[in-house]
Write a protein that holds these residues in place. Structure first.
Motif, PDB file in Angstrom:
ATOM      1  N   LEU A  19       0.823  -1.210   0.000  1.00 47.90           N
ATOM      2  CA  LEU A  19       0.000   0.000   0.000  1.00 47.90           C
ATOM      3  C   LEU A  19       0.859   1.264   0.000  1.00 47.90           C
ATOM      4  O   LEU A  19       0.366   2.346  -0.258  1.00 47.90           O
ATOM      5  N   ASP A  20       2.157   1.099   0.285  1.00 50.61           N
ATOM      6  CA  ASP A  20       3.050   2.258   0.255  1.00 50.61           C
ATOM      7  C   ASP A  20       2.986   2.956  -1.099  1.00 50.61           C
ATOM      8  O   ASP A  20       3.005   4.180  -1.187  1.00 50.61           O
ATOM      9  N   ALA A  80       0.466   2.931  -3.124  1.00 49.26           N
ATOM     10  CA  ALA A  80      -0.831   3.590  -3.248  1.00 49.26           C
ATOM     11  C   ALA A  80      -0.822   4.925  -2.510  1.00 49.26           C
ATOM     12  O   ALA A  80      -1.228   5.949  -3.060  1.00 49.26           O
ATOM     13  N   VAL A  81      -0.313   4.896  -1.277  1.00 52.39           N
ATOM     14  CA  VAL A  81      -0.374   6.141  -0.502  1.00 52.39           C
ATOM     15  C   VAL A  81       0.582   7.175  -1.081  1.00 52.39           C
ATOM     16  O   VAL A  81       0.263   8.351  -1.165  1.00 52.39           O
TER      17      VAL A  81
END
Lengths: 291, 337
Positions: free
Chosen positions: B260-261, B263-264
């Motif tokens: 998710l890194d 994505a963020v």
């Protein structure tokens, strides 16, 4: 493949127990996303926060995690009210909630998660209680108390919430705000205040859901990510804001996930909820019991 | 300034960066620089859909990972040629494989572009937050598929041994420099594309979708076609950014590729820089990317995500139009005191 009957029955029972727990996890999002139209994707992070609070108190003082979570309710309520106030002032008031509001909650998710990682590390943590370990046997059926107790607590919480929303004045005001904010304003009620209360309640449920989570499985900070999909899948499948729909959807998802991990292996289970979500969004966005 | 001039300037800046790197003579600079360039591509790609059209994509990591895994799959395919094909075809395939990285980038772009097109059809039924949640769901479904796909290593991950050097036109070049240059070129292409879109009819069409999709449709804007273009382009660039990644990292596993890194970061960078123009993602990713590199080296990699989260939340609250918006406001105030 020969499917043995008792394996099937046990998988279904385990799924129902799991589904009851999912209902507790989703209750908060059902209020915030379903009724208030606030896409709180940080909700699972608050649940993990609840797990860690239950964990600390349980380890240091040996108090039952569920009792801890009930005591922590006011704190979570206050946290929720605060988050809503920031959200309202920065986004809703300016009419920018869609894009930036989403980014806000996404950021909040990361802040909570990484803070927990910095404090506790990425080790799995678990709690100790008398009902973790033993299980009840009813003929073919095996019910571990570790699953049964969270399920019962979840159903109790869910029932209380449903009663609150449908029977009390404040609960009806929350329903009203989800239907027509302007009309509520014409009745001389302050929709912002009601939304703040409702959002506070939605975050408060995370305290209990968190305690239940850490009873069911060991928790580490990024476990919450798995729940983002489940929670929204259940919420959308149940029809936004419909509490009975949410419960049914949670039970369905629990059973399907349990069957999937029993017969195809646990590595496929995450795809179930998200697959459900994608299918629901694509074919019946109104959900099972939607308007 | 037309597109040609712009890309010339962008290439010029790229050459200056290269010269600086050569002057430093540090391998680490290339490693860090590669990550920052990769974020420039990701942030720019995200902004084509998120900033221009107003559709939030939480699934950047999925497109990135698809690019990366298409490279892994082709790499594995190379290893299986002798067992899968008869002796008369195998030498022919050996002449083609292993594919050079630019081809892999193209391939990754196509795979993720097709996925982006699929995501575009989701916008038919899903608007606003529903779309955002669906993209998140898409990422998890894809991750589960990859975890269960043994050919590319499944949950155990896949190793790709990076060669030490590569010979191009008789020169022996350090492999990491080669990857760095490729990513630099990709970043220039992404920025040029984003800038071209912004100034074209396409960009205005995107802006109408962002501001009021219903009104746009009513006025005859072909919203579906525009959205499909945006999702495909955005997905393709993310895939292209991901394709060389296995060669950079050496070991790829689903948890790191779908992290998710990405994505963020690909959301935070445009948001912090400013979403309305191509400069925003560039500024955001250079600033945030460098900051993260510094934080990773000096403090820890967990802290750099905390920084991203805090900056993201602070910026969306205080400066909704990012750094670019802040400076524009500043200039406007100075002009009219």
């Amino acid at each position: 493949m020969v499917i043995s009957v008792d394996l099937l029955i046990n998988a279904i029972v385990a799924g129902l127990l799991l589904g009851g727990f999912y209902a507790a996890v989703t209750a908060g999002v059902s209020i915030s996303f379903g009724m208030l139209d606030i896409v709180n994707i940080a909700h699972p992070a608050f649940i993990i926060l609840g797990s860690y609070i239950a964990y600390i108190v349980n380890i240091s003082f040996g108090i039952d995690p569920i009792i801890v979570s009930v005591v922590a309710l006011p704190a979570f309520y206050a946290l929720g009210a605060l988050v809503y106030q920031v959200y309202y002032l920065s986004f809703e008031k300016r009419g920018q909630e869609s894009l930036r509001g989403l980014a806000f909650f996404f950021g909040l998710l990361f802040i909570t998660e990484v803070s927990l990682i910095l404090v506790f590390g990425v080790d799995y943590r678990y709690v100790e209680a008398a009902y973790i370990g033993p299980s009840i046997h009813l003929g073919l059926i095996d019910m571990p108390l570790r699953m049964l107790v969270p399920c019962l607590v979840a159903l109790a919480m869910f029932g209380l919430l449903e009663l609150f929303v449908t029977r009390t004045f404040l609960g009806r005001a929350i329903m009203a705000v989800s239907q027509d904010q302007l009309a509520l304003q014409l009745m001389a009620a302050d929709p912002i205040k009601i939304k703040r209360i409702a959002f506070g309640i939605s975050i408060a449920t995370a305290s209990i859901a968190g305690a239940l989570l850490i009873i069911i499985q060991p928790v580490e900070p990024s476990v919450g990510r798995e729940y983002i999909g489940r929670v929204f899948a259940i919420c959308v499948l149940g029809g936004l804001g419909s509490m009975p729909g949410t419960l049914i959807a949670a039970l369905i998802l629990g059973v399907v996930e349990s069957l999937t991990s029993t017969f195809y292996g646990p590595s496929w289970a995450p795809a179930v909820s998200f697959g459900f979500l994608l299918l629901t969004l694509a074919f019946r966005p109104a959900g099972l019991l939607g308007r | 300034m037309n597109g040609l001039k712009f890309s010339a300037i962008a290439i010029g800046v790229g050459l200056v960066v290269m010269a600086f790197a050569a002057w430093l003579g540090l391998d680490y600079f290339y490693f860090a620089g590669y990550t920052i360039l990769q974020y420039i591509v990701l942030a720019t790609a995200w902004n084509i859909l998120g900033g221009y059209c107003g559709y939030v994509n939480f699934g950047s990591a999925a497109f990135f990972a698809m690019g990366a895994y298409s490279s892994v799959a082709l790499h594995k395919f190379d290893g299986e040629i002798d067992t899968w094909f008869p002796d008369n075809i195998a030498p022919l395939l050996h002449a083609i494989f292993p594919l050079p990285i630019p081809i892999l980038i193209l391939f990754g772009g196509i795979v993720s572009g097709i996925a982006g097109l699929g995501m575009g059809y989701l916008t038919l039924r899903l608007r606003g937050s529903f779309f955002a949640i669906a993209t998140l769901a898409l990422a998890v479904v894809l991750q589960t598929l990859v975890v269960n796909w043994d050919f590319v290593g499944g949950s155990r991950g896949a190793y790709i041994i990076r060669p030490e050097t590569i010979v191009i036109a008789g020169f022996e070049i350090n492999y990491i420099i080669y990857l760095f240059v490729l990513m630099l070129i990709l970043a220039v292409i992404a920025l040029t594309t984003a800038r071209a879109i912004e100034r074209s009819q396409l960009g205005f069409g995107f802006a109408t979708i962002r501001d009021d999709e219903l009104a746009a449709e009513a006025s005859g804007v072909p919203t579906l076609r525009l959205k499909l273009i945006a999702t495909t382009l955005s997905g393709a660039f993310m895939g292209m950014a991901g394709a060389p990644f296995p060669y950079y990292i050496g070991y790829l596993q689903p948890a790191s590729a779908f992290s998710l890194d990405y994505a963020v970061n690909s959301i935070a960078m445009p948001m912090i820089g400013g979403t309305t123009s191509w400069i925003g993602p560039l500024v955001g990713s250079v600033l945030l990317g460098s900051l993260q590199q510094i934080a990773t080296v000096t403090i820890s990699s967990a802290v750099n995500l905390l920084i991203v989260g805090i900056l993201l939340v602070t910026f969306v609250i205080i400066a909704p139009n990012g750094l670019v918006g802040l400076t524009q406001e500043h200039w406007r105030k100075r002009r009219r005191p």
